[in-house]
Structures are given as structure tokens and as C-alpha cells.
Design an enzyme around this catalytic site. Structure first.
Site, short mmCIF file in Angstrom:
data_model
loop_
_atom_site.label_atom_id
_atom_site.label_comp_id
_atom_site.label_asym_id
_atom_site.label_seq_id
_atom_site.Cartn_x
_atom_site.Cartn_y
_atom_site.Cartn_z
N ASN A 91 9.66 11.27 15.18
CA ASN A 91 10.76 11.31 15.14
C ASN A 91 11.13 12.11 17.00
O ASN A 91 9.96 12.97 17.75
CB ASN A 91 10.76 12.52 14.65
CG ASN A 91 11.33 11.77 13.07
OD1 ASN A 91 10.59 10.97 12.58
ND2 ASN A 91 10.85 13.30 12.38
N GLY A 92 12.97 11.28 16.97
CA GLY A 92 13.18 11.84 17.97
C GLY A 92 13.27 11.10 19.08
O GLY A 92 13.90 10.02 18.58
N LYS A 107 33.57 16.30 2.88
CA LYS A 107 32.45 15.58 2.02
C LYS A 107 32.88 13.97 1.32
O LYS A 107 32.38 13.11 0.95
CB LYS A 107 32.89 16.05 1.00
CG LYS A 107 32.18 17.55 0.86
CD LYS A 107 30.17 17.32 0.37
CE LYS A 107 29.86 18.83 1.64
NZ LYS A 107 29.74 18.45 3.02
N HIS A 161 53.80 18.17 11.66
CA HIS A 161 53.80 17.99 13.20
C HIS A 161 53.09 16.64 13.69
O HIS A 161 52.56 16.62 14.01
CB HIS A 161 53.47 19.32 13.72
CG HIS A 161 54.01 20.09 14.23
ND1 HIS A 161 54.81 20.57 15.25
CD2 HIS A 161 54.03 21.72 12.81
CE1 HIS A 161 55.45 21.88 14.76
NE2 HIS A 161 55.33 21.98 13.34
N LYS A 214 20.21 14.22 7.10
CA LYS A 214 20.11 15.96 6.36
C LYS A 214 20.25 16.08 7.38
O LYS A 214 20.96 17.32 8.41
CB LYS A 214 19.05 15.38 5.51
CG LYS A 214 19.18 17.24 4.69
CD LYS A 214 20.83 17.53 3.64
CE LYS A 214 20.71 18.26 2.99
NZ LYS A 214 21.81 18.76 2.86
N GLU A 226 32.41 11.68 3.69
CA GLU A 226 30.51 11.73 3.80
C GLU A 226 29.65 10.22 3.09
O GLU A 226 29.43 9.52 3.44
CB GLU A 226 29.81 12.97 3.88
CG GLU A 226 29.62 13.84 5.14
CD GLU A 226 29.20 15.23 4.82
OE1 GLU A 226 28.36 15.57 5.33
OE2 GLU A 226 29.27 15.37 3.57
N TRP A 242 15.23 6.27 11.37
CA TRP A 242 16.86 6.42 11.41
C TRP A 242 16.59 5.81 12.89
O TRP A 242 16.45 6.87 14.19
CB TRP A 242 17.48 7.72 11.44
CG TRP A 242 19.19 7.63 11.07
CD1 TRP A 242 19.70 7.21 10.27
CD2 TRP A 242 19.71 8.03 12.18
NE1 TRP A 242 20.31 7.82 10.86
CE2 TRP A 242 21.08 7.57 11.39
CE3 TRP A 242 19.57 8.42 13.74
CZ2 TRP A 242 22.13 7.86 13.05
CZ3 TRP A 242 20.48 7.97 14.59
CH2 TRP A 242 21.63 7.92 14.19
N GLU A 286 36.60 21.38 4.64
CA GLU A 286 35.30 20.43 4.55
C GLU A 286 35.16 18.91 3.19
O GLU A 286 34.72 18.32 2.83
CB GLU A 286 34.33 21.89 4.33
CG GLU A 286 33.28 21.77 2.85
CD GLU A 286 32.63 20.47 3.29
OE1 GLU A 286 31.74 21.10 3.07
OE2 GLU A 286 31.82 21.08 4.43
N CYS A 293 15.19 11.21 10.60
CA CYS A 293 13.48 10.16 10.13
C CYS A 293 12.44 11.27 9.51
O CYS A 293 13.00 12.66 9.48
CB CYS A 293 13.12 10.33 11.80
SG CYS A 293 14.42 9.32 12.82
N ARG A 316 16.45 12.51 4.53
CA ARG A 316 16.55 12.97 5.97
C ARG A 316 17.57 12.17 6.26
O ARG A 316 18.05 12.25 7.27
CB ARG A 316 15.57 13.24 6.92
CG ARG A 316 14.72 14.74 6.28
CD ARG A 316 13.18 15.32 6.69
NE ARG A 316 13.13 14.49 8.24
CZ ARG A 316 13.36 15.38 9.16
NH1 ARG A 316 13.56 16.71 8.60
NH2 ARG A 316 13.79 16.24 10.37
#
Length: 612
Positions: A102-103, A489, A508, A607, A492, A76, A485, A2, A27
Site C-alpha cells: 500500500n502507498g 454525500k 452572488h 475509505k 460520493e 486501488w 456535507e 488498498c 477501503r
């Protein structure tokens, strides 16, 4: 998660709020809105909707907001669907108070029931609306900031809020606990925001609110108090980020721009951290006495997401150079177990924003156990920087793309420099060996530049493989974290299921998945375990897996096994993660572009994850 923007001054608030919201889009959000105070009507006006800031801009073009006091928000969704009613700002029953938040308020249900009994009328399903009704309840015979103070003492959870009232139109009030909030100090105008980038072209003097602080902004003054009402004195910090760094400057996406900024970022870190004459490494905000660092017996790294992958690389780096045992924890796991920290343990917390909720909680847990805490982060004055014993800034500039790129390699570079710095304290390397490592490290930005000049080859391979339904990323040794990573990526920004594995683990389990419908990215630079990776590639090849190899220049053997090879400049295996990261980022980027995904603002992601 947010974004908040607030303005009080002598200008029209609407364009400032819109510009701030655009800067905060990175964000992550699913709805947005704004409210202003209109003096001639002595009223608050609100415009909000689900969707993007451009949709709000279109709405405001048809139905503009007037006034020089206002607040804006990108939401958000947590409590309640992303729709018009649940979007911020929220009003009290009388329409006298407007608030953005926010929160997460954990005790909102209990508070809501109590307020409903007191005849307060709720319109949304959000936890946020509880706050504005609480302020309304206490806003009798006192100032707005006093009502805010009384209200926030009833809240459990995390919050950053901005509040305006038509009863006191000369004030903008903010408060924070567990979620970031900053004040931008201007000339005959002041600003509130959840993050520095929202204010880059508005104010360079920034005051970072601490936990449980309230800020009262007027046109020409900023006053800080704690929850007891006591005045807090804090000088502003000067932010030297370039406004241009938060703009695309002709690039199609922020992510691609930030990928291409990496050589300059790393070159800048090397130049600022290594003395040209003596070769000594220094960190301006380290603060921790060298005597304490020299006594470090073990290191624990805590981080989330991409920063966690940087930390995994850090384990290889620090153990190799410093002969210190290193463990790496996901912050959200560290905070909820009983971590055993040895005497003289050093906890390294890594976060791009410095506001990651789980990493901050992990740091607080470490501090309870009297561990020394060193932060690696990108944002001057962030919560993580303030709460740690020392900090090393990555100086990567604002990173707008949600998928981290330049912040990641900057974190890696700091870990290399930190390890080499500690070798001087621990006496684990000869001067000749240390000098050789530094010389090789200094080559990396030039090698990155050389690779980026031929990045078009990655685009062709990416487009050719964009239709695959899943990907497997394999790496070994110091490049195993790069496999994780690379998979992250791709997930995402393209939404393709992807897994990262240590290549030695392939037999395995993951080998069962390999067929002609799965693409396998094999990280195979020149190294002492090169032949092991070649064996993995041969096993994939025999099962008709579609192989994309990342290999060192002039590797003829790899050409026999796959035509789809991305060549990177040859470098010491130890520093190869700083080169391997680039093709992995570009591969994910171009696949996402081909699939017409929102590269800079992928769905459901934020973000800065400032709540659990």
C-alpha cells in the site's frame, strides 16, 4: 487506500485471506489477488485479477491456493491500469519472493532504471514491483527481514508491505512508513493487515506498527525492530469492536445500517463521557493537562472531507460556547503553507481512520511549530492517536460504508462535548446555562430515533428526484456546513454533481443556475435565521426550482412553498446539525439506490486516504 492481509499459522491460508479481503473491500479498490507458499512443491502460487473479491473467490474455487503461509491484497490503482499484470502480489525474477504494497514510491522510476541495468526483469507498470526486486537484490547471505530492511531504506514515499519467501517459509515480514500496518496476535497463528476490521474475527490483540518499523511473524512469535535492526518492545492493544458491527446483519447496505446505528452510538458517547451524578464531562485518553487547555488562546481545526465539515460545525460550536477564535483548514492546504500559530494555540485534528495522510502531515507541521495537538478519531492506536498530544475517541465502531455517516455525527457529538468541557476550564458559561445545554444534547439520540421511524418518507422524495442532473444544497449559520456535507454525500455515492452553499451567497452566483431542471435542498429548521431561509426558498420557488426542504415538525409556512418537505423533530437550533445530518444521508442513499449505484463502494473512492 488498498488493503493488505497476511497469515502464518497451522490453518489453510486461503479462506483467511479471502475473509480478510472481504473485510477490507470498504477501503476502495479495483483489483485483488493472493499468494501462498505450497510446501510440497516448495513454491509460491499467485492468483490475481482486476475486479472484485467475489471474482477472486470464483477464480480460487476453480484454481485453489494451498498452504498455511500467505498474503492478499486489494489494489486501488495509482501507477498502471487496474489489470491482471498490475494487480498484487508481485514476484521477483526467480519467483522466490511475493510482496503486496500500500502507498506510493516516489523515486520508483530512478530505482527501476538502476534495477533494469542490473538485469532485473519488470512485468508491470507499478511502482510496487520495484520493492520486490530491491529485496531480491539484497537477499544474498542474509535473512528475509534484513533484505527487507536494506530495501526499504532506499525507498522514498509511503508504504506498508507484506512479504513472503519460499526460501524462508516460516516467516511473514511486514514493514511500514507512512501507511498503516497492524499485527494480529493469535494462538499458534499470527496476522498482518492494513486495518483492524480485517482481523475482527481473527484476533483481538493488536500491535500497531510505528513509522519505520519491521515486523517478523512466525507461527508462535512476533518480533518488532526498527530500521537500525534494534528490537522494539510493545505490548498488544485489545480491540473491543464487535464483529457484528462489521457485518450487514440483514441490512441491504452497510451505509443504511450505519445511518440507523447513529442514535445508539451517540447515546453511548453521552453515557460514557458524562457522569450521571455530577454532570462532569471526562475523556479517558485526553492526556493533555487541564492547565494547558485552560490557557488555549485560539483553536485551529485540520481535517479532510467529511471530517472537515465536522470541523466547520466545530467552529460554530467552540466559538459560541468557549469564546475562543477558531479557524478550520483543509489538511492538504495547511501542510503546504506556512501556518501562523499563536502562542497557546490548540490544533484539533479530526480523522475517522486516524491514518489520513494529509491530516497526519498537518499534525507534524503543527508539532514543528510547537503547537498542542488534540486528535479526534475512531481507531484505537492509529497513527494520529499516537502522534498527537492527546486523543478523544469517537467509539463509533467500524464504519464499513465508504461514505461516512455514523463517524460524522460521532465527531460532531465529541465537538459538542469538548466545547462544554472547555467551558468549565475557561469559565465562559454559567452552571445553569451549561446544564441546559447538556440536557438538550441528551435529547438528541431519542429525537434521532423518532426521525428514523419515519425514514420511509425520505425514500419516496429521493426516488422522485433521482433523475435530476444536479443538486444545490443551501444552509445558514451552523447548518451551512451541513449543506456542504449533504452535497458531498450525494456526489460520493450517486455521482450527481452537487454543490453546497451558504444560503446568503445564493444571489452572488448560484441563483443563475436555478431552473426547473435543478433540485435545491434547503436546510430550514426552526432557528433565528429561519425567515432568511424562507426568503431564499421564495426566490427559488419563483424561478421554478425543485425544492426539497428539511424543516422542523409542524412548520406550516414551509408547506405553502413546497410539498417536498422532510420534517425533523424540533430541537434547539444549536444542536440541529445532529438531526439534519440524517435526512441528508438518507436522501443521498436512496437516490443512489434508485440509480443502481454501488452505495458502499462508490467508484474511484477509498475509505481511508493514506496517500496524497
Amino acid at each position: 487506500m488498498c488493503g493488505i492481509i497476511g497469515y502464518i499459522g497451522n490453518k489453510e491460508a486461503q479462506p483467511i485471506i479471502l475473509n480478510g479481503l472481504k473485510r477490507l473491500e470498504y477501503r476502495g479498490y479495483d483489483s485483488c489477488g493472493a499468494a501462498t507458499y505450497l510446501e510440497r512443491k516448495n513454491s509460491l502460487s499467485v492468483r490475481k485479477l482486476p475486479g472484485k473479491v467475489k471474482d477472486l473467490e470464483n477464480l480460487l474455487h476453480k484454481k485453489p491456493l494451498s498452504g498455511s503461509l500467505g498474503i492478499g491484497h486489494c489494489r486501488w490503482a495509482t501507477h498502471g491500469a487496474p489489470n491482471q499484470v498490475n494487480s498484487h502480489p508481485h514476484l521477483d525474477c526467480k519467483g522466490e519472493i511475493a510482496l503486496v504494497h500500500n502507498g506510493i514510491i516516489e523515486n520508483y522510476a530512478k530505482l527501476k532504471n538502476e534495477l533494469i541495468k542490473d538485469k532485473h526483469i519488470f512485468l508491470s507498470q507499478t511502482d510496487t514491483e520495484v520493492i520486490v526486486h530491491l529485496i531480491e537484490k539484497f537477499y544474498r547471505g542474509c535473512s528475509l527481514e534484513e533484505a527487507v530492511r536494506k530495501a526499504v531504506t532506499k525507498l522514498e514515499g509511503s508504504f506498508a508491505i507484506a512479504v513472503i519467501s519460499r526460501r524462508e517459509p516460516g516467516k511473514l515480514v511486514g514493514a511500514r512508513m507512512g501507511s498503516p500496518l497492524v499485527v494480529g496476535v493469535g494462538k499458534e497463528e499470527n496476522f498482518l493487515a492494513s486495518d483492524v476490521p480485517a482481523l475482527l474475527d481473527l484476533a483481538q490483540e493488536i500491535i500497531f506498527l510505528e513509522e519505520n518499523e519491521i515486523a517478523v511473524l512466525t507461527t508462535d512469535k512476533v518480533t518488532l525492530t526498527n530500521l537500525a535492526g534494534e528490537t522494539v518492545k510493545r505490548a498488544p492493544s485489545r480491540i473491543n469492536w464487535d464483529v457484528a458491527q462489521a457485518q450487514k446483519q440483514g441490512w441491504p447496505h452497510f451505509m443504511l445500517k450505519e445511518i440507523n446505528e447513529q442514535p445508539a452510538i451517540l447515546e453511548g458517547l453521552l453515557n460514557s463521557r458524562i457522569d450521571k451524578d455530577s454532570g462532569e464531562i471526562s475523556f479517558e485518553a485526553l492526556k493533555i493537562p487541564v492547565e494547558k487547555l485552560a490557557k488555549t488562546s485560539n483553536i485551529v481545526i485540520v481535517a479532510c472531507g467529511t471530517a472537515y465539515h465536522a470541523g466547520l460545525c466545530g467552529k460554530y460550536i467552540l466559538e459560541e460556547l468557549c469564546s475562543i477564535p477558531v479557524s478550520v483548514d483543509v489538511s492538504s492546504e495547511f501542510r503546504y503553507r506556512n501556518p501562523l500559530l499563536a502562542e497557546n494555540a490548540l490544533v484539533i485534528a479530526i480523522s475517522q481512520s486516524g491514518e489520513t495522510a494529509d491530516t497526519l502531515a498537518a499534525v507534524r507541521e503543527a508539532k514543528k511549530k510547537e503547537a498542542l495537538v488534540l486528535a479526534i478519531c475512531n481507531v484505537l492506536g492509529s497513527s494520529l492517536a499516537r502522534e498527537s498530544d492527546g486523543v478523544i475517541y469517537t467509539h463509533a465502531g467500524p464504519e464499513i460504508g465508504v461514505a461516512s455517516t455514523k463517524a460524522y455525527t460521532a465527531q460532531l457529538m465529541i465537538l459538542y462535548l469538548l466545547a462544554l468541557y472547555l467551558t468549565g476550564l475557561k469559565k465562559t458559561l454559567s452552571e445553569d446555562k451549561r446544564s441546559a445545554y447538556l440536557s438538550e444534547l441528551k435529547r438528541i439520540p431519542r429525537l434521532q430515533e423518532a426521525f428514523l421511524k419515519k425514514q420511509g418518507l425520505v425514500r419516496g422524495i429521493a426516488r422522485k428526484h433521482s433523475h435530476f442532473g444536479s443538486f444545490l444544497f443551501l444552509g445558514r449559520n451552523i447548518n451551512y456546513p451541513l449543506a456542504l456535507e449533504g452535497a458531498l454525500k450525494l456526489k460520493e455515492i450517486s455521482y450527481i454533481p452537487a454543490e453546497g452553499y451558504a444560503a446568503g451567497e445564493m444571489k452572488h452566483g448560484p441563483i443563475a443556475l436555478i431552473d426547473e431542471y435543478r433540485a435545491v435542498v434547503c436546510i430550514t429548521p426552526a432557528s433565528r435565521i429561519y425567515e432568511k431561509m424562507i426568503s431564499n426558498i421564495q426566490e427559488i420557488h419563483s424561478r421554478r426550482g425543485k425544492i426539497i426542504a428539511i424543516a422542523s415538525d409542524d412548520d406550516d409556512k414551509i408547506k405553502e412553498l413546497t410539498r417536498e418537505t422532510i420534517f425533523i423533530p424540533r430541537a434547539d437550533e444549536f444542536f440541529s446539525p445532529l438531526l439534519v445530518a440524517l435526512p441528508l444521508q438518507l436522501l443521498a442513499y436512496h437516490i443512489a439506490v434508485k440509480r443502481d449505484c454501488d452505495v458502499d463502494q462508490p467508484r474511484n473512492l477509498a475509505k481511508s486516504v493514506t496517500v496524497e
